[in-house]
Write an enzyme that holds these catalytic residues in place. Structure first.
Site, PDB file in Angstrom:
ATOM      1  N   TYR A 123     101.505  48.831 112.756  1.00 13.51           N
ATOM      2  CA  TYR A 123     100.578  49.126 113.618  1.00 13.51           C
ATOM      3  C   TYR A 123     100.807  50.346 114.569  1.00 13.51           C
ATOM      4  O   TYR A 123     100.212  50.878 115.524  1.00 13.51           O
ATOM      5  CB  TYR A 123     100.091  47.959 114.561  1.00 13.51           C
ATOM      6  CG  TYR A 123      99.474  46.892 113.697  1.00 13.51           C
ATOM      7  CD1 TYR A 123      98.031  47.220 113.402  1.00 13.51           C
ATOM      8  CD2 TYR A 123     100.213  45.824 113.015  1.00 13.51           C
ATOM      9  CE1 TYR A 123      97.537  46.114 112.420  1.00 13.51           C
ATOM     10  CE2 TYR A 123      99.612  45.035 112.092  1.00 13.51           C
ATOM     11  CZ  TYR A 123      98.258  45.092 111.879  1.00 13.51           C
ATOM     12  OH  TYR A 123      97.478  44.316 110.968  1.00 13.51           O
ATOM     13  N   PHE A 411      98.459  34.106 117.512  1.00 12.47           N
ATOM     14  CA  PHE A 411      97.008  33.835 117.379  1.00 12.47           C
ATOM     15  C   PHE A 411      96.467  34.372 116.058  1.00 12.47           C
ATOM     16  O   PHE A 411      95.377  34.866 116.148  1.00 12.47           O
ATOM     17  CB  PHE A 411      96.170  34.296 118.549  1.00 12.47           C
ATOM     18  CG  PHE A 411      96.787  35.971 119.178  1.00 12.47           C
ATOM     19  CD1 PHE A 411      96.220  36.902 118.523  1.00 12.47           C
ATOM     20  CD2 PHE A 411      97.717  36.163 120.004  1.00 12.47           C
ATOM     21  CE1 PHE A 411      96.426  38.199 118.927  1.00 12.47           C
ATOM     22  CE2 PHE A 411      98.061  37.171 120.484  1.00 12.47           C
ATOM     23  CZ  PHE A 411      97.501  38.309 119.674  1.00 12.47           C
TER      24      PHE A 411
END
Length: 411
Positions: A123, A411
């Site tokens: 990323y 998450f």
């Protein structure tokens, strides 16, 4: 190749999630876990990439409130469930989803995007910097002793059912008390408390069901620990392991009492922790840190979506007045020069034509944003360039945090 990116329809969720499971190895999650994530999904914030009638890519963004230095809860898109079908990799699907997602996050008025990465090198090209680490340890409790503070013996401990509503409520109250004091923590919105007591039998791998101990003083809950007990034996006798899920306390005595409990559980010889803050205080209670096998791993990756808004949302440990020249090819609205002026009371950040003091990428600004990564350290690696003498020290001091930033759960 052209794919169709569209907002997730609730009717497509099962197929969409099945493609996510396939991309991560094809092992189906337990029904309990799958149900939880379906309940937590906000379909209008999730997208799928479709090749004709086949879902070939997934991505989502939870609506979070993330603590930043100074204690403010700031809106942040919690990027999650990102995958590309094995048949469609290296064809631009991921880039197109990241492009759409960051445009959406900007339109939602959220200054930050955050994620945890399956692989840390993915990323950075989209502007995410590694901003927090998680501390891991395997503590040899047969050899390591604890030195606890005064008042520890006044704390009373009680084993309770972790999923009992009153217990969950008490634990969430303690957790909420900690949130404002540590950057990187997430306010747990309704429904997210279920994640912390999720305990599918298929995932235990020889461990006990989830256990919970509450710490009380004068009848009030002042802390808790949730953990698994994995019994093991060898020729010499019991060698069980306590696997800590999470622990929180309102004061040092309650904190020490919980760790003392974990160390003293019968028939065990090890406490394993997989995600604690790098400055976790138990490291100062143990008699022999070398027998704790401490290690670090990357955790929260931060991306400044609205650079000015993000830098204004936090405070600064010391006065800072610097001009950043920022590179951001993926979100060009952030590129250029920004003057940041701030202190412990607040900050302003606006575009400027003044000469730059520091030059860096948005990725490295994201890494430093929560105060856990020093701008000086990044400069030593050649990732930040000082253009005005003294500006680096000024900014490094201002950006620092008195508590190490930490993401308590994924998450």
């Amino acid at each position: 190749m052209t794919t169709d990116l569209r907002v997730l329809s609730p009717d497509d969720w099962d197929e969409w999630y099945g493609k996510l499971e396939l991309a991560f190895g094809g092992v189906a999650e337990s029904p309990e876990e799958r149900t939880l994530w379906k309940d937590l999904t906000e379909p209008d914030r999730f997208i799928g990439a479709w090749d004709e009638d086949e879902c070939v890519g997934t991505a989502g963004a939870f609506d979070f409130r993330l603590t930043v230095p100074g204690g403010a809860p700031v809106r942040a898109a919690g990027v999650t469930m990102v995958s590309v079908s094995p048949t469609h990799r290296r064809r631009g699907v991921l880039t197109s989803m990241m492009r759409r997602q960051l445009d959406d996050v900007r339109s939602w008025g959220e200054p930050l995007a955050v994620l945890t990465a399956s692989e840390p090198d993915i990323y950075g090209r989209f502007g995410y910097g590694i901003a927090t680490q998680q501390l891991r340890a395997e503590i040899d409790t047969s050899r390591v002793r604890l030195s606890v503070p005064e008042g520890t013996d006044d704390v009373r401990l009680r084993l309770v059912a972790p999923d009992a509503p009153a217990v969950r409520e008490a634990c969430e109250a303690v957790y909420a008390h900690e949130v404002a004091g540590r950057p990187g923590m997430l306010e747990r919105r309704p429904g997210w408390e279920r994640l912390m007591v999720l305990d599918p039998e298929a995932d235990r791998k020889g461990s006990s069901p989830l256990q919970c101990v509450l710490a009380r003083r004068d009848g009030e809950v002042v802390g808790y620990a949730r953990y698994f007990n994995k019994p093991e034996w060898d020729a010499a006798g019991p060698r069980g392991t306590i696997e800590l899920r999470d622990l929180a306390a309102l004061d040092p005595a309650a904190y020490a009492a919980l760790w003392q409990h974990l160390f003293a559980i019968d028939l065990t010889a090890k406490v394993v922790v997989r995600n604690r803050p790098v400055d976790d205080a138990w490291q100062h209670l143990v008699s022999d840190i070398r027998r704790c096998a401490v290690g670090l791993r990357d955790s929260l990756h931060v991306r400044l979506v609205d650079l000015g808004g993000a830098l204004e949302a936090r405070t600064y440990q010391a006065p800072v007045d610097v001009v950043f020249e920022v590179e951001d090819a993926f979100c060009p609205w952030n590129e250029g020069r920004w003057r940041l002026s701030g202190d412990s009371k607040g900050a302003s950040c606006a575009r400027t034509a003044d000469a730059p003091d520091l030059r860096l990428s948005v990725r490295d600004l994201g890494a430093a944003y929560l105060g856990g990564v020093s701008l000086g350290s990044l400069a030593a690696a050649g990732r930040v360039r000082e253009l005005r003498a003294g500006a680096l020290a000024e900014a490094s001091t201002g950006f620092a945090s008195s508590s190490a930033p930490w993401l308590p759960h994924g998450f």
